[in-house]
Design a protein around this motif. Structure first.
Motif, PDB file in Angstrom:
ATOM      1  N   ALA A  73     -61.703 -35.403  -9.184  1.00 41.04           N
ATOM      2  CA  ALA A  73     -62.106 -36.052 -10.434  1.00 41.04           C
ATOM      3  C   ALA A  73     -62.490 -35.006 -11.477  1.00 41.04           C
ATOM      4  O   ALA A  73     -62.183 -35.154 -12.663  1.00 41.04           O
ATOM      5  CB  ALA A  73     -63.274 -36.998 -10.171  1.00 41.04           C
ATOM      6  N   ILE A  74     -63.140 -33.911 -11.017  1.00 37.67           N
ATOM      7  CA  ILE A  74     -63.485 -32.842 -11.960  1.00 37.67           C
ATOM      8  C   ILE A  74     -62.219 -32.195 -12.500  1.00 37.67           C
ATOM      9  O   ILE A  74     -62.087 -31.912 -13.695  1.00 37.67           O
ATOM     10  CB  ILE A  74     -64.390 -31.803 -11.270  1.00 37.67           C
ATOM     11  N   LEU A  76     -59.363 -33.517 -12.803  1.00 36.68           N
ATOM     12  CA  LEU A  76     -58.589 -34.423 -13.644  1.00 36.68           C
ATOM     13  C   LEU A  76     -59.074 -34.379 -15.090  1.00 36.68           C
ATOM     14  O   LEU A  76     -58.338 -34.736 -16.001  1.00 36.68           O
ATOM     15  CB  LEU A  76     -58.708 -35.864 -13.129  1.00 36.68           C
ATOM     16  N   THR A  77     -60.338 -33.945 -15.273  1.00 34.74           N
ATOM     17  CA  THR A  77     -60.864 -33.902 -16.636  1.00 34.74           C
ATOM     18  C   THR A  77     -60.376 -32.635 -17.335  1.00 34.74           C
ATOM     19  O   THR A  77     -60.068 -31.632 -16.698  1.00 34.74           O
ATOM     20  CB  THR A  77     -62.395 -33.900 -16.634  1.00 34.74           C
ATOM     21  N   ARG A  78     -60.313 -32.719 -18.647  1.00 34.13           N
ATOM     22  CA  ARG A  78     -59.859 -31.568 -19.411  1.00 34.13           C
ATOM     23  C   ARG A  78     -61.020 -30.610 -19.685  1.00 34.13           C
ATOM     24  O   ARG A  78     -62.182 -31.003 -19.606  1.00 34.13           O
ATOM     25  CB  ARG A  78     -59.257 -32.036 -20.736  1.00 34.13           C
ATOM     26  N   ASP A  79     -60.716 -29.371 -20.000  1.00 36.60           N
ATOM     27  CA  ASP A  79     -61.692 -28.372 -20.424  1.00 36.60           C
ATOM     28  C   ASP A  79     -62.837 -28.216 -19.430  1.00 36.60           C
ATOM     29  O   ASP A  79     -64.012 -28.248 -19.783  1.00 36.60           O
ATOM     30  CB  ASP A  79     -62.261 -28.720 -21.810  1.00 36.60           C
ATOM     31  N   VAL A  80     -62.472 -28.074 -18.134  1.00 37.66           N
ATOM     32  CA  VAL A  80     -63.489 -27.904 -17.109  1.00 37.66           C
ATOM     33  C   VAL A  80     -64.238 -26.585 -17.322  1.00 37.66           C
ATOM     34  O   VAL A  80     -65.442 -26.502 -17.113  1.00 37.66           O
ATOM     35  CB  VAL A  80     -62.840 -27.928 -15.718  1.00 37.66           C
ATOM     36  N   SER A  84     -70.727 -27.897 -18.084  1.00 38.83           N
ATOM     37  CA  SER A  84     -71.657 -28.876 -18.648  1.00 38.83           C
ATOM     38  C   SER A  84     -72.468 -28.201 -19.731  1.00 38.83           C
ATOM     39  O   SER A  84     -73.061 -27.154 -19.520  1.00 38.83           O
ATOM     40  CB  SER A  84     -72.568 -29.416 -17.554  1.00 38.83           C
TER      41      SER A  84
ATOM     42  N   TRP B  60     -57.073 -22.761 -15.524  1.00 37.12           N
ATOM     43  CA  TRP B  60     -57.771 -24.038 -15.348  1.00 37.12           C
ATOM     44  C   TRP B  60     -56.972 -25.102 -16.062  1.00 37.12           C
ATOM     45  O   TRP B  60     -57.049 -25.242 -17.274  1.00 37.12           O
ATOM     46  CB  TRP B  60     -59.163 -23.977 -15.954  1.00 37.12           C
ATOM     47  N   GLN B  62     -55.509 -29.229 -16.369  1.00 35.61           N
ATOM     48  CA  GLN B  62     -55.850 -30.596 -16.015  1.00 35.61           C
ATOM     49  C   GLN B  62     -54.865 -31.092 -14.972  1.00 35.61           C
ATOM     50  O   GLN B  62     -53.650 -30.994 -15.168  1.00 35.61           O
ATOM     51  CB  GLN B  62     -55.773 -31.468 -17.265  1.00 35.61           C
ATOM     52  N   PHE B  65     -52.942 -37.135 -13.145  1.00 38.99           N
ATOM     53  CA  PHE B  65     -53.748 -38.316 -12.825  1.00 38.99           C
ATOM     54  C   PHE B  65     -53.262 -39.011 -11.558  1.00 38.99           C
ATOM     55  O   PHE B  65     -54.028 -39.676 -10.875  1.00 38.99           O
ATOM     56  CB  PHE B  65     -53.726 -39.274 -14.018  1.00 38.99           C
ATOM     57  N   TYR B  68     -55.008 -39.105  -8.052  1.00 37.04           N
ATOM     58  CA  TYR B  68     -56.240 -39.845  -7.791  1.00 37.04           C
ATOM     59  C   TYR B  68     -56.028 -40.989  -6.814  1.00 37.04           C
ATOM     60  O   TYR B  68     -56.861 -41.228  -5.943  1.00 37.04           O
ATOM     61  CB  TYR B  68     -56.814 -40.366  -9.114  1.00 37.04           C
TER      62      TYR B  68
END
Lengths: 165, 125
Positions: A73-74, A76-80, A84, B60, B62, B65, B68
């Motif tokens: 899930a991390i 899958l997100t952009r700009d990891v 935070s 890095w 993305q 999807f 999942y």
């Protein structure tokens, strides 16, 4: 101090350090990896306390599945790599966390615990299996209901996540 | 082998793995501090050598999807293993009743697997 106690305290220290790392490390992906380490330490704690089935479940479900799901899930997100950002709510959050810790510790110390450790079967897995799959007073019907719940999860996951045609 | 001896050997493995990992990380740094290793970096030494292609842009990325749904299905069948584990350990004492109960359990989940298969959830589109 015997070896079990040494292992327990080493794993507890590992758990505290990795849990702190989860909160303090700015890179979310690395924080996720430390969360997996924390799950692993909890599994070790269960095993040192004689609850080997809980330890196995912790490794199977949390380290294996939840860890993979979380890291995926991390990713899958952009700009990891931005991680935070600094949180403005850190002060109320830490006050609330300290209050919760105090409440839990207070109730832990002020409860008279029934010491059932001697009655507990160690290792627990075989005894648990025997009691679940017993034909007279087992838990076979709840087990099959669990299967139906898992089936519902499969169908729900496919319906919700699957691509719309 | 009793409970504590069995998990003790696992703990020993864990300890050796941990020490091995830490030594391989720390030893080069210690040797560098002691001045035992010669350090003459240049651009060629820093290139990716036999570790795949040179990356273009940040590494890095993305993830797709579609991964999942596989993770979710994996989670479900991982929970199935949680039920299989005490069943497998106590199978000798359980007899046919335990075997049939687990057969029904797996059949129900197999329905879900077949549904996922038929729906094409396991295919990469």
């Amino acid at each position: 101090m015997d070896l079990q106690a040494v292992a327990f305290y080493v794993l507890a220290a590992m758990l505290v350090v990795s849990a702190l790392a989860v909160v303090l490390i700015p890179n979310v992906f690395r924080a996720g990896l430390f969360l997996v380490l924390a799950f692993f330490a909890v599994a070790g704690l269960f095993i040192t306390l004689g609850a080997d089935f809980l330890g196995a479940v912790q490794i199977l479900v949390y380290v294996g599945a939840i860890g993979v799901l979380l890291l995926l899930a991390i990713m899958l997100t952009r700009d990891v790599h931005h991680g935070s950002p600094g949180n403005r709510l850190w002060l109320p959050a830490s006050v609330l966390g300290a209050l919760l810790l105090g409440a839990v510790s207070w109730s832990l110390l002020n409860t008279t615990w029934a010491d059932k450790a001697a009655e507990m079967p160690v290792p627990a897995t075989a005894a648990l299996g025997a009691s679940v799959f017993d034909l007279q007073n087992g838990f076979i019907l709840p087990l099959e209901i669990g299967a139906l719940a898992l089936l519902a999860v499969v169908i729900g996951a496919i319906v919700l996540v699957g691509e719309k045609k | 082998m009793d409970y504590w001896a069995g998990y003790g050997s696992i703990a020993l493995f864990l300890l050796v793995a941990l020490i091995f990992g830490l030594i391989t990380i720390i030893l080069p740094k210690v040797l560098k501090l002691l001045g035992l290793v010669v350090r003459k970096p240049n651009a060629v030494k820093y290139t990716t050598y036999e570790c795949g292609m040179e990356t273009i842009g940040p590494s890095w990325v993305q993830f797709n999807f579609r991964y999942y749904i596989f993770a979710l299905l994996f989670l479900v069948f991982d929970v199935l293993v949680v039920f299989l584990y005490p069943w497998a350990v106590s199978l000798r004492g359980g007899g046919w009743a335990a075997f049939t109960a687990m057969a029904v359990f797996i059949a129900v989940l197999l329905t879900g697997f077949l549904y996922a298969w038929k729906k094409g959830a396991l295919e990469w589109r």
